[in-house]
Design a protein around this motif. Structure first.
Motif, PDB file in Angstrom:
ATOM      1  N   LEU A  11      23.996 -23.120  -8.676  1.00 35.59           N
ATOM      2  CA  LEU A  11      24.956 -23.812  -9.647  1.00 35.59           C
ATOM      3  C   LEU A  11      24.512 -26.017  -9.949  1.00 35.59           C
ATOM      4  N   LYS A  19      23.239 -26.843 -17.641  1.00 34.62           N
ATOM      5  CA  LYS A  19      25.007 -26.529 -17.880  1.00 34.62           C
ATOM      6  C   LYS A  19      25.798 -26.728 -18.752  1.00 34.62           C
ATOM      7  N   ALA A  22      25.321 -24.563 -21.589  1.00 38.03           N
ATOM      8  CA  ALA A  22      25.311 -23.422 -20.668  1.00 38.03           C
ATOM      9  C   ALA A  22      26.821 -22.498 -20.789  1.00 38.03           C
ATOM     10  N   LEU A  23      27.607 -23.365 -20.240  1.00 37.34           N
ATOM     11  CA  LEU A  23      28.591 -22.776 -19.299  1.00 37.34           C
ATOM     12  C   LEU A  23      29.465 -22.802 -20.723  1.00 37.34           C
ATOM     13  N   LEU A  26      29.685 -20.402 -22.934  1.00 41.19           N
ATOM     14  CA  LEU A  26      30.069 -18.566 -22.308  1.00 41.19           C
ATOM     15  C   LEU A  26      32.106 -18.773 -22.349  1.00 41.19           C
ATOM     16  N   ILE A  45      31.751 -10.842 -14.855  1.00 46.36           N
ATOM     17  CA  ILE A  45      31.126 -12.502 -15.254  1.00 46.36           C
ATOM     18  C   ILE A  45      31.441 -14.336 -15.009  1.00 46.36           C
ATOM     19  N   CYS A  49      29.406 -16.366 -11.286  1.00 47.30           N
ATOM     20  CA  CYS A  49      29.693 -17.832 -11.438  1.00 47.30           C
ATOM     21  C   CYS A  49      30.533 -18.236 -10.892  1.00 47.30           C
ATOM     22  N   ILE A 116      35.476 -20.020 -14.673  1.00 49.08           N
ATOM     23  CA  ILE A 116      34.019 -20.814 -15.642  1.00 49.08           C
ATOM     24  C   ILE A 116      34.511 -22.051 -15.743  1.00 49.08           C
ATOM     25  N   LEU A 233      18.591 -20.086 -15.368  1.00 51.26           N
ATOM     26  CA  LEU A 233      19.567 -20.415 -15.702  1.00 51.26           C
ATOM     27  C   LEU A 233      20.723 -20.116 -16.589  1.00 51.26           C
ATOM     28  N   THR A 234      19.729 -21.134 -17.660  1.00 58.17           N
ATOM     29  CA  THR A 234      20.263 -21.728 -19.265  1.00 58.17           C
ATOM     30  C   THR A 234      20.644 -20.463 -20.152  1.00 58.17           C
ATOM     31  N   THR A 237      22.451 -18.108 -18.489  1.00 62.94           N
ATOM     32  CA  THR A 237      24.613 -17.685 -19.455  1.00 62.94           C
ATOM     33  C   THR A 237      23.788 -18.118 -20.657  1.00 62.94           C
ATOM     34  N   THR A 238      23.487 -18.032 -21.818  1.00 59.36           N
ATOM     35  CA  THR A 238      23.366 -18.113 -23.181  1.00 59.36           C
ATOM     36  C   THR A 238      23.342 -16.742 -23.400  1.00 59.36           C
TER      37      THR A 238
END
Lengths: 250, 213
Positions: A11, A19, A22-23, A26, A45, A49, A116, A233-234, A237-238
């Protein structure tokens, strides 16, 4: 939080401009979840993370401990006053099934979103954050206010630390009575504000001399290419955020 | 006073962001009109936001506990329109550095705290002040008291009104009153503190209070 900032973790290496949104998406998706069947997914989840962040468990506990008082108050309120089906009667008080389920939902959501959020901030240095916010088209004025605030919290914080040392050297001990404390903290606060006010005038003059607002910026940002890891990663997460929202809607 | 992440439904969080965006835009436009220079708006808002952020680390004993000033009223009377963006940025740093408040609830928290600061500023300006220190002390007390009570009432109402159904309305009302009522001693302490700081600022640097108007 964690001084290591998750250095070397997946991360930490994730491009901040991808990041953060996306986070954040989430976190919002987790905040939307009300369906009891989806609740067990949320800590999983959050755990995924956290394990990818390289942050210490101790640093996470420090952040989660802070809102615990408010969350426990609300959870207790829900368990005692919400719903009809009594699970356990304790004299005049009764713990109700619907209330317990609601309280559990709140606790799981708070812990998951805060985990998160801690991962997001813990693995993102301030300089990287401001650069990402500019690239995300956040109004430059707000980003500049944020960057300068971050810088001056350190500067004024140092002033405050020195004032506290001076107060102690003059015999002040914290924890004395309210009125005695006011006699000390009122001038301290006024002094911090007056110094801040004067400093803001000097910062303004410096910005004018450097031609701020006339085609230049406090910090120009260089755009860099996204790596395959950034994209994976994007998308992951998305995808998780969208899946949660879809499952909640269904 | 800050609502943590995960407590509020997503819809409320989104509405909070929309309201905060609108109020930030209005505040910045009003400040630009007053200062006639973007650099001055940025320098004033950021350095003073940092000063208020640091000032909130000071603890005052209020037996049996120790409290830190919330400073919504004082920010309102010193910064005027700029208090809203300054509070937004300060809340962001509090969430990022200490986990106070949250990111998904940043919009709602900014509305309750920043909105209270703006209303406290309005009270300070509207209060019919006589000449000298006494008037500033009284107006400062009212602004400080109102800043805490408005923020506490708004936070309590949002928390309890967004709780899903099943809760008896009378218990919900009692809960709101109890949460807001528990802040009365804090609000009184903040009122005294704000009044005294405002009076000292008026003596030492009156421009700081005048410029917010």
């Amino acid at each position: 939080m964690d001084k290591s900032g998750g250095r070397g973790s997946i991360l930490r290496g994730w491009d901040t401009a991808l990041k953060i949104p996306a986070l954040f998406l989430l976190m919002m998706a987790v905040a939307f979840v009300r369906e009891p069947l989806l609740l067990p997914l949320l800590p999983l989840i959050a755990l995924a993370c956290f394990l990818s962040s390289g942050l210490s468990f101790h640093s996470l506990l420090k952040v989660l401990r802070i809102p615990l008082f408010l969350v426990l108050f609300v959870a207790l309120f829900m368990a005692l006053f919400s719903g009809r089906e009594v699970m356990l009667a304790l004299g005049p008080l009764a713990i109700r099934k619907e209330g317990v389920l609601l309280a559990l939902g709140i606790l799981v959501r708070v812990a998951s979103v805060m985990t998160i959020g801690s991962v997001m901030t813990g693995t993102t240095p301030l300089a990287g954050l401001s650069e990402a916010l500019r690239r995300m088209r956040i109004p430059p004025m707000m980003v500049d206010i944020g960057v300068l605030t971050g810088r001056y919290i350190m500067v004024i914080g140092e002033d405050h630390r020195q004032m506290a040392i001076s107060r102690r050297l003059r015999g002040y001990r914290p924890g004395i009575s309210f009125m005695k404390t006011l006699r000390v903290v009122v001038p301290t606060t006024a002094s911090l504000l007056i110094r801040g006010f004067g400093r803001s005038e000097r910062v303004f003059s410096a910005m004018r001399m450097r031609g701020y607002g006339k085609g230049t910026r406090v910090a120009d940002t260089a755009r860099r290419a996204f790596t395959v890891r950034d994209v994976c990663l994007t998308v992951g997460t998305t995808g998780a955020a969208v899946a949660l929202l879809v499952l909640e809607a269904v | 006073m800050h609502i943590p992440d995960g407590m509020l439904p997503g819809e409320v969080c989104l509405a909070g962001f929309a309201g905060t965006a609108a109020l930030t835009w209005i505040s910045v436009k009003q400040a630009e009109k007053k200062y006639r220079d973007t650099s001055r708006v940025i320098s004033r808002a950021s350095v003073m936001a940092a000063a208020f952020f640091v000032a909130s680390w000071i603890h005052i004993p209020l037996p049996p506990v120790s409290v830190h000033p919330i400073l919504a009223g004082l920010m309102g009377i010193v910064l005027g329109w700029l208090s809203f963006p300054a509070i937004l940025v300060a809340l962001f740093f509090q969430a990022a550095m200490f986990g106070h408040g949250g990111f998904t609830t940043l919009g709602v928290n900014s509305l309750t705290m920043g909105g209270s600061a703006l209303l406290a500023w309005g009270i300070f300006r509207a209060f019919p002040r006589g000449s000298g220190d006494k008037g500033v002390l009284q107006a400062g007390f009212l602004a400080g008291f109102a800043g805490v009570m408005l923020a506490a009432a708004a936070t309590s109402a949002i928390l309890l009104l967004t709780i899903p159904s099943y809760v008896d309305p009378s218990i919900e009302r009692a809960g709101i009153l109890a949460m807001a009522g528990s802040h009365i001693p804090v609000a009184l302490a903040e009122g005294v503190f704000t009044g005294l700081v405002a009076r000292l600022l008026m003596r030492l640097n009156p421009g700081m209070l005048e410029q917010s108007g």
